[in-house]
Design a protein around this motif. Structure first.
Motif, short mmCIF file in Angstrom:
data_model
loop_
_atom_site.label_atom_id
_atom_site.label_comp_id
_atom_site.label_asym_id
_atom_site.label_seq_id
_atom_site.Cartn_x
_atom_site.Cartn_y
_atom_site.Cartn_z
N GLY A 68 9.91 -1.65 -1.81
CA GLY A 68 10.86 -0.78 -1.14
C GLY A 68 10.18 0.26 -0.27
N LEU A 69 8.92 0.52 -0.56
CA LEU A 69 8.16 1.50 0.22
C LEU A 69 7.47 0.81 1.39
CD1 LEU A 69 6.53 3.46 -2.75
CD2 LEU A 69 8.79 3.78 -1.70
N TYR A 70 6.52 -0.05 1.07
CA TYR A 70 5.82 -0.80 2.11
C TYR A 70 5.00 -1.90 1.45
CZ TYR A 70 1.52 1.61 0.66
OH TYR A 70 0.47 2.09 -0.07
N GLU A 71 4.53 -2.83 2.26
CA GLU A 71 3.62 -3.89 1.81
C GLU A 71 2.45 -3.97 2.78
OE1 GLU A 71 5.39 -7.63 0.10
OE2 GLU A 71 7.21 -6.81 1.02
N TYR A 72 1.26 -4.08 2.23
CA TYR A 72 0.06 -4.23 3.04
C TYR A 72 -0.32 -5.71 3.06
CZ TYR A 72 -4.94 -4.26 4.15
OH TYR A 72 -6.17 -4.55 4.69
N ASP A 73 -0.33 -6.32 4.24
CA ASP A 73 -0.62 -7.74 4.39
C ASP A 73 -2.12 -7.93 4.62
OD1 ASP A 73 -0.65 -10.44 4.83
OD2 ASP A 73 1.05 -10.44 6.23
N ALA A 74 -2.87 -7.92 3.53
CA ALA A 74 -4.33 -8.07 3.63
C ALA A 74 -4.73 -9.46 4.10
CB ALA A 74 -4.96 -7.76 2.27
N VAL A 75 -3.95 -10.46 3.73
CA VAL A 75 -4.26 -11.85 4.12
C VAL A 75 -4.19 -12.01 5.63
CG1 VAL A 75 -3.53 -14.26 3.94
CG2 VAL A 75 -3.48 -12.78 1.91
N ASP A 90 -6.96 -1.39 13.47
CA ASP A 90 -5.93 -0.44 13.04
C ASP A 90 -5.15 -1.04 11.88
OD1 ASP A 90 -4.01 1.46 12.68
OD2 ASP A 90 -3.18 1.36 14.71
N ILE A 91 -5.40 -0.53 10.68
CA ILE A 91 -4.77 -1.09 9.47
C ILE A 91 -3.25 -0.94 9.49
CG2 ILE A 91 -4.87 1.00 8.05
CD1 ILE A 91 -5.78 -0.80 5.73
N ALA A 92 -2.76 0.01 10.28
CA ALA A 92 -1.31 0.24 10.37
C ALA A 92 -0.58 -0.99 10.91
CB ALA A 92 -1.01 1.44 11.24
N ASN A 93 -1.30 -1.85 11.64
CA ASN A 93 -0.68 -3.07 12.17
C ASN A 93 -0.30 -4.05 11.06
OD1 ASN A 93 -0.86 -2.36 14.92
ND2 ASN A 93 -3.01 -3.00 15.00
N TYR A 94 -0.80 -3.82 9.86
CA TYR A 94 -0.57 -4.75 8.75
C TYR A 94 0.24 -4.11 7.62
CZ TYR A 94 -3.99 -7.19 11.49
OH TYR A 94 -4.64 -7.80 12.55
N ILE A 95 0.85 -3.00 7.93
CA ILE A 95 1.74 -2.33 6.98
C ILE A 95 3.17 -2.71 7.33
CG2 ILE A 95 2.57 -0.14 6.09
CD1 ILE A 95 -0.27 -0.68 5.26
N ARG A 96 3.86 -3.34 6.41
CA ARG A 96 5.26 -3.71 6.61
C ARG A 96 6.15 -2.69 5.91
NH1 ARG A 96 4.89 -10.18 5.08
NH2 ARG A 96 3.48 -10.80 6.78
N ARG A 97 7.02 -2.07 6.67
CA ARG A 97 7.88 -1.03 6.12
C ARG A 97 8.96 -1.62 5.21
NH1 ARG A 97 8.89 3.48 10.86
NH2 ARG A 97 6.68 3.77 11.41
N PHE A 137 6.79 9.54 -0.04
CA PHE A 137 5.79 8.72 -0.71
C PHE A 137 4.53 8.67 0.15
CE2 PHE A 137 8.35 5.80 1.86
CZ PHE A 137 7.39 5.03 2.49
N HIS A 138 3.43 8.29 -0.48
CA HIS A 138 2.14 8.27 0.19
C HIS A 138 1.73 6.83 0.49
CE1 HIS A 138 -1.71 9.95 1.38
NE2 HIS A 138 -2.33 9.02 0.66
N VAL A 139 1.24 6.59 1.68
CA VAL A 139 0.72 5.28 2.08
C VAL A 139 -0.80 5.35 1.96
CG1 VAL A 139 0.64 3.52 3.88
CG2 VAL A 139 2.64 5.03 3.70
N TYR A 140 -1.32 4.76 0.91
CA TYR A 140 -2.75 4.91 0.60
C TYR A 140 -3.65 4.28 1.66
CZ TYR A 140 -1.03 6.46 -3.91
OH TYR A 140 -0.38 7.15 -4.89
N GLU A 141 -3.21 3.17 2.24
CA GLU A 141 -4.05 2.47 3.21
C GLU A 141 -4.28 3.28 4.49
OE1 GLU A 141 -2.47 -0.47 0.38
OE2 GLU A 141 -1.62 1.20 1.52
N THR A 142 -3.30 4.06 4.89
CA THR A 142 -3.41 4.83 6.13
C THR A 142 -3.59 6.32 5.89
OG1 THR A 142 -1.00 5.13 6.31
CG2 THR A 142 -1.95 3.15 7.33
N GLY A 143 -3.33 6.75 4.64
CA GLY A 143 -3.47 8.17 4.31
C GLY A 143 -2.30 9.03 4.72
N GLU A 144 -1.23 8.44 5.22
CA GLU A 144 -0.08 9.23 5.68
C GLU A 144 0.95 9.42 4.57
OE1 GLU A 144 2.76 7.31 8.43
OE2 GLU A 144 1.61 5.46 8.11
N THR A 145 1.73 10.46 4.69
CA THR A 145 2.83 10.72 3.77
C THR A 145 4.14 10.58 4.55
OG1 THR A 145 1.54 12.23 2.39
CG2 THR A 145 3.93 12.40 2.25
#
Length: 281
Positions: A68-75, A90-97, A137-145
């Motif tokens: 419900g927060l986000y998913e990081y698509d590492a694959v 840019d890791i943000a390109n792989y964060i799905r909201r 909530f905090h997005v650990y991969e990007t460091g943003e809140t």
């Protein structure tokens, strides 16, 4: 923001009070009730009445709170790095909201539906406590809140498949949707089928509530199943007299497949018909 019902949704006074209390308290509204009593539809009707966007999060047995927060698509990032795609920098390109992120960043105060929360793992509600309380909530991969622009109106439905944790319940305003009485049900039918033959509805409702009261019934027919049944009765031109008929050989109602949804209940009515025939000899 006040909810007074809509033309397409019959809400009783208690339900209206519950919706408006949850909105005023800025608490999630936890809705329970029999399947088919309009729990899920309620969120859409509230959004329509308040002219607010609706964000729906339908929970499955495999759903985790993080979804419900986000998913990081590492694959996908690994694959792109092997292909030399410049986006990997840019890791943000792989964060799905997720749906909560969508609700938190909505320009207009939305209605957020968390549907059938009891389908998920028992820890799922507890995992959402902090985010629902603080609306961030905090997005650990990007460091943003991610912080909510404004607190969404949260509607949570449950079919009581699992008990919800006390800590979660304390943060909700609770309402149980009672099964409609015949008078309310008639109003619901009129909303869906304006101008329907009243004699047919009267006989159908009488039979419908009789079926719900049969001892040993595994699954009682719901409001949505009644509406389906009425539609079939009209299509097949079934008359009130045909519904009123009490021939023991025809104890099972016509087009019963719209009402009885498992073989156990069909067999129950067949046994009742058999016993009725034996007593009639």
């Amino acid at each position: 923001m006040r909810f007074e019902g809509t033309k397409s949704y019959v809400a009783d006074k208690d339900l209206k009070v519950a919706v408006n209390a949850a909105i005023a308290l800025e608490r999630p509204l936890l809705i329970k009730g029999e399947p088919g009593t309009g729990k899920t539809v309620l969120a859409a009707e509230i959004a329509d009445a308040l002219k607010a966007p609706l964000i729906e999060w339908h929970i499955k047995s495999t759903t985790k709170a993080i979804h419900g927060l986000y998913e990081y698509d590492a694959v996908a990032r690994l694959r792109d790095s092997q292909l030399g795609d410049p986006r990997v920098s840019d890791i943000a390109n792989y964060i799905r909201r997720g749906k909560l992120w969508e609700a938190f960043t909505s320009k207009q105060r939305p209605v957020l539906l968390i549907d059938e929360i009891d389908k998920a793992d028992i820890e799922f509600p507890n995992d959402l406590l902090l985010e629902i309380d603080r609306m961030e909530f905090h997005v650990y991969e990007t460091g943003e809140t991610v912080k909510a622009r404004q607190r969404p109106a949260v509607i949570i439905t449950s079919n009581n498949e699992k008990e919800l944790p006390d800590a979660f319940l304390r943060r909700c305003f609770f309402h149980y949707i009672r099964f409609p009485d015949p008078e309310t049900m008639q109003a619901i039918v009129e909303v869906h089928y304006p101008g329907i033959k009243q004699r047919l509805v009267a006989e159908a409702l009488k039979l419908f509530y009789e079926i719900r009261e049969v001892p040993g019934l595994k699954k009682k027919p719901s409001t949505s199943e009644l509406l389906d049944w009425l539609k079939l009765l009209m299509v097949e031109d079934v008359t009130p007299e045909m519904l009123r008929e009490r021939d023991p050989k025809k104890l099972i109602p016509p087009l019963h497949g719209a009402l009885l949804k498992n073989e156990q209940d069909v067999h129950l009515f067949e046994r009742l018909a058999f016993l009725s025939r034996r007593e009639g000899r």
